[in-house]
Design a protein around this motif. Sequence first.
Motif, short mmCIF file in Angstrom:
data_model
loop_
_atom_site.label_atom_id
_atom_site.label_comp_id
_atom_site.label_asym_id
_atom_site.label_seq_id
_atom_site.Cartn_x
_atom_site.Cartn_y
_atom_site.Cartn_z
N LEU A 12 0.98 -1.16 0.10
CA LEU A 12 -0.09 -0.06 -0.04
C LEU A 12 1.01 1.33 0.15
CD1 LEU A 12 -2.67 -1.08 2.56
CD2 LEU A 12 -2.93 -1.23 0.02
N PRO A 13 0.45 2.18 -0.73
CA PRO A 13 1.44 3.34 -0.68
C PRO A 13 1.10 4.16 0.24
CG PRO A 13 -0.39 3.58 -2.51
CD PRO A 13 -0.43 2.21 -1.75
N ASN A 14 2.16 5.20 0.79
CA ASN A 14 1.75 6.21 2.06
C ASN A 14 0.74 7.13 1.80
OD1 ASN A 14 4.09 4.95 3.26
ND2 ASN A 14 5.63 6.37 2.48
N ASN A 15 0.47 7.29 0.39
CA ASN A 15 -0.52 8.36 -0.15
C ASN A 15 -1.59 7.73 -0.87
OD1 ASN A 15 -1.70 10.41 -1.66
ND2 ASN A 15 0.07 11.95 -1.13
N LYS A 16 -2.70 7.96 -0.60
CA LYS A 16 -3.71 7.43 -1.49
C LYS A 16 -3.87 7.90 -3.02
CE LYS A 16 -7.57 10.54 -0.49
NZ LYS A 16 -8.82 10.83 -0.11
N ASN A 17 -3.07 8.99 -3.27
CA ASN A 17 -3.06 9.35 -4.59
C ASN A 17 -1.88 8.79 -5.51
OD1 ASN A 17 -5.11 11.47 -4.59
ND2 ASN A 17 -3.88 12.86 -3.35
N GLN A 18 -0.80 8.19 -4.69
CA GLN A 18 0.20 7.49 -5.36
C GLN A 18 -0.42 5.82 -5.43
OE1 GLN A 18 3.07 7.11 -2.33
NE2 GLN A 18 3.97 9.07 -2.84
N SER A 19 0.22 5.53 -6.84
CA SER A 19 -0.20 4.20 -7.14
C SER A 19 0.81 3.19 -6.34
CB SER A 19 -0.06 4.02 -8.75
OG SER A 19 1.42 3.99 -9.17
N ASP A 20 0.38 1.85 -6.38
CA ASP A 20 1.47 1.02 -5.77
C ASP A 20 2.36 0.69 -6.54
OD1 ASP A 20 -0.23 0.00 -8.05
OD2 ASP A 20 -0.43 -2.06 -7.27
N THR A 21 2.37 0.94 -8.03
CA THR A 21 3.70 0.92 -8.68
C THR A 21 4.60 1.99 -8.23
OG1 THR A 21 2.19 -0.19 -10.65
CG2 THR A 21 4.69 0.78 -10.89
N TYR A 22 4.16 3.15 -8.20
CA TYR A 22 5.03 4.37 -7.89
C TYR A 22 5.54 3.98 -6.41
CZ TYR A 22 6.55 8.87 -6.54
OH TYR A 22 7.31 9.95 -6.31
N ALA A 23 4.69 3.67 -5.31
CA ALA A 23 5.40 3.45 -4.20
C ALA A 23 6.44 2.47 -4.21
CB ALA A 23 4.06 3.07 -3.30
N PHE A 24 6.18 1.19 -4.79
CA PHE A 24 7.11 0.21 -5.14
C PHE A 24 8.44 0.66 -5.75
CE2 PHE A 24 9.27 -3.30 -7.19
CZ PHE A 24 9.21 -4.26 -6.36
N SER A 25 8.38 1.33 -6.80
CA SER A 25 9.36 2.01 -7.42
C SER A 25 10.54 2.93 -6.49
CB SER A 25 9.01 2.92 -8.70
OG SER A 25 8.31 1.97 -9.59
N LYS A 26 9.68 3.75 -5.82
CA LYS A 26 10.50 4.77 -5.01
C LYS A 26 10.86 4.09 -3.66
CE LYS A 26 10.16 7.91 -7.74
NZ LYS A 26 11.23 8.20 -8.84
N TYR A 27 10.24 3.30 -2.95
CA TYR A 27 10.46 2.77 -1.52
C TYR A 27 11.23 1.58 -1.52
CZ TYR A 27 7.19 6.79 -1.01
OH TYR A 27 6.50 8.04 -1.07
N VAL A 28 10.89 0.70 -2.68
CA VAL A 28 11.60 -0.51 -2.62
C VAL A 28 12.71 -0.78 -3.47
CG1 VAL A 28 11.26 -2.98 -3.19
CG2 VAL A 28 9.48 -2.03 -2.12
N LEU A 29 12.45 -0.06 -4.52
CA LEU A 29 13.77 -0.13 -5.64
C LEU A 29 14.64 1.19 -5.87
CD1 LEU A 29 12.02 -1.24 -9.09
CD2 LEU A 29 13.11 -2.84 -7.12
N GLY A 30 14.16 2.19 -5.14
CA GLY A 30 14.84 3.62 -5.14
C GLY A 30 16.07 3.69 -4.69
N ARG A 31 16.42 2.85 -3.83
CA ARG A 31 17.78 2.97 -2.96
C ARG A 31 18.65 1.75 -3.58
NH1 ARG A 31 16.25 4.86 2.81
NH2 ARG A 31 14.54 6.23 2.28
N ARG A 32 18.30 0.95 -4.60
CA ARG A 32 19.29 0.05 -5.07
C ARG A 32 19.99 0.61 -6.33
NH1 ARG A 32 15.35 -3.16 -2.43
NH2 ARG A 32 15.96 -4.93 -1.68
N LEU A 33 21.06 -0.05 -6.49
CA LEU A 33 21.92 0.42 -7.71
C LEU A 33 21.36 -0.31 -9.01
CD1 LEU A 33 25.46 -0.17 -6.13
CD2 LEU A 33 24.31 1.91 -6.59
N THR A 34 21.32 0.34 -10.00
CA THR A 34 20.72 -0.17 -11.39
C THR A 34 21.37 -1.53 -11.71
OG1 THR A 34 20.55 1.94 -12.27
CG2 THR A 34 20.32 0.23 -13.77
N LYS A 35 22.82 -1.89 -11.52
CA LYS A 35 23.38 -3.11 -11.63
C LYS A 35 22.77 -4.21 -10.73
CE LYS A 35 27.50 -2.94 -8.54
NZ LYS A 35 27.06 -4.17 -8.09
N ASP A 36 22.26 -3.78 -9.63
CA ASP A 36 21.58 -4.68 -8.99
C ASP A 36 20.07 -5.00 -9.23
OD1 ASP A 36 23.88 -5.15 -7.29
OD2 ASP A 36 23.09 -3.37 -5.88
#
Length: 177
Positions: free
Chosen positions: A105-129
Amino acid sequence: MCLIVVQTKGAQELSESDFRTAWMSNHDGSGYCFARNGSLVIKKPFWKLAELIAEYQKDRRTSPNATFVLHFRAATHGSKTEANTHPIEVNGTCALVHNGIFGILPNNKNQSDTYAFSKYVLGRRLTKDIMSKDFCKWLEEFVGSFNRVVLADNTGRVSIVNEKEGFWENGNWYSNH
């Protein structure tokens, strides 16, 4: 359900009819990405089909050897905004498109689940990973077989998670019919 199209180098160009068919059920924002000269180019949001087609055709002419990743959104979570329109930039050199529903679930109801996943799960990882086979295997297990995810980076590499759930036709991969 959203539609993802991965158009490989040398694949048959999408026709206006292909765009119209994809747009009919998925008109909640569209976009695409591709790599050019070591940079990841993301074009979005497109709210009008004619503008999407014109920009795509221009980019295909100027980057004919690039692999394009297109997304046609049918909004299920989050508002119809630029931020929720795919591709979603992950970390400056990687983007994600998604077809399905993530189990977060996103932090904000206006965010999509994909946006939340991209930013909060993937956003701190390196592209090579993110682009590694091990990570994509983990991601396939995490999202389940009903989700399709495509990751693209600034070098032109593309990873399709749950590729077997889609189909190939004329050098283009489609997430669903």
